[in-house]
Design an enzyme around this catalytic site. Structure first.
Site, PDB file in Angstrom:
ATOM      1  N   CYS A  83       3.290  -8.683   9.803  1.00 28.29           N
ATOM      2  CA  CYS A  83       1.985  -7.183   8.562  1.00 28.29           C
ATOM      3  C   CYS A  83       1.084  -7.879   8.827  1.00 28.29           C
ATOM      4  CB  CYS A  83       2.950  -7.778   7.343  1.00 28.29           C
ATOM      5  SG  CYS A  83       4.931  -6.633   7.668  1.00 28.29           S
ATOM      6  N   HIS A  84      -0.474  -7.042   9.015  1.00 24.65           N
ATOM      7  CA  HIS A  84      -1.236  -7.662   8.149  1.00 24.65           C
ATOM      8  C   HIS A  84      -1.614  -7.328   6.657  1.00 24.65           C
ATOM      9  CE1 HIS A  84      -1.663  -5.708  12.303  1.00 24.65           C
ATOM     10  NE2 HIS A  84      -3.027  -6.169  12.726  1.00 24.65           N
ATOM     11  N   MET A 120       5.861  -1.351   5.139  1.00 30.99           N
ATOM     12  CA  MET A 120       6.063  -2.301   4.941  1.00 30.99           C
ATOM     13  C   MET A 120       6.295  -2.505   3.368  1.00 30.99           C
ATOM     14  SD  MET A 120       8.405  -3.136   7.468  1.00 30.99           S
ATOM     15  CE  MET A 120       9.018  -4.420   6.792  1.00 30.99           C
ATOM     16  N   GLU A 121       4.698  -2.436   3.541  1.00 30.53           N
ATOM     17  CA  GLU A 121       3.950  -2.628   2.054  1.00 30.53           C
ATOM     18  C   GLU A 121       5.142  -1.688   1.157  1.00 30.53           C
ATOM     19  OE1 GLU A 121       1.250  -4.489   3.849  1.00 30.53           O
ATOM     20  OE2 GLU A 121       2.345  -2.490   4.357  1.00 30.53           O
ATOM     21  N   ASP A 135      17.827  -9.424 -11.217  1.00 28.85           N
ATOM     22  CA  ASP A 135      18.020 -10.631 -11.872  1.00 28.85           C
ATOM     23  C   ASP A 135      18.047 -10.229 -13.361  1.00 28.85           C
ATOM     24  OD1 ASP A 135      17.186 -13.586 -11.462  1.00 28.85           O
ATOM     25  OD2 ASP A 135      15.245 -12.579 -13.039  1.00 28.85           O
TER      26      ASP A 135
END
Length: 163
Positions: A83-84, A120-121, A135
């Site tokens: 990824c950039h 992707m972000e 969590d």
């Protein structure tokens, strides 16, 4: 090879070697992507979380997951090798209780003006937000499922996409 030969996969060069996509000749355009995922709880745990509006001994589940999702989007290029790095213009997350599924649905919308997209972000943002929810609630139950991580839409670049 399979039906997906190496010429259709953008992270492989002509020799089939791993390669970061060269975006140097692309033009800057407005790009956006929206992704979603959900965290499914046992019904009694879901009700306990919803009845306190997500407040636990560790703090607010959704506020903490919101920050984690933003941080995840900003760190995507550190996590996904090809990824950039992108100067994100906007990362927005929303959290919705889904009583029918005993789930918290997380949605992330990401925007950038750049030569490559932000799918992707957006996917990383929802994934990290869901992991944070896990969590923060795992002490209540380990029967928690993170599921349905998916891209809902993207704009900009060669083509738009809507699920």
């Amino acid at each position: 090879m399979t039906d997906l030969d190496h010429h259709t996969l953008t992270h492989l060069d002509a020799n089939g070697d791993i390669s970061m996509v060269d975006v140097s000749t692309k033009i800057v355009t407005q790009r956006s992507a929206t992704a979603s995922a959900q965290v499914i709880f046992p019904s009694n745990i879901y009700l306990a979380i919803k009845n306190t509006d997500g407040m636990t001994k560790k703090g607010s589940i959704t506020q903490t997951a919101h920050l984690a999702g933003i941080m995840g989007a900003k760190k995507t290029s550190d996590l996904i090798p090809l990824c950039h790095q992108l100067p994100l213009d906007s990362v927005k997350l929303s959290f919705e209780y889904n009583d029918a599924k005993c789930a918290i649905v997380v949605t992330a919308a990401v925007k950038v003006a750049h030569k490559t997209g932000v799918e992707m972000e957006a996917l990383t943002a929802v994934s990290v937000a869901c992991l944070t929810i896990y969590d923060m609630t795992k002490a209540m139950s380990h029967d928690i499922i993170i599921t349905d991580v998916c891209l809902l839409n993207k704009t900009g670049g060669k083509s738009d996409y809507v699920k």
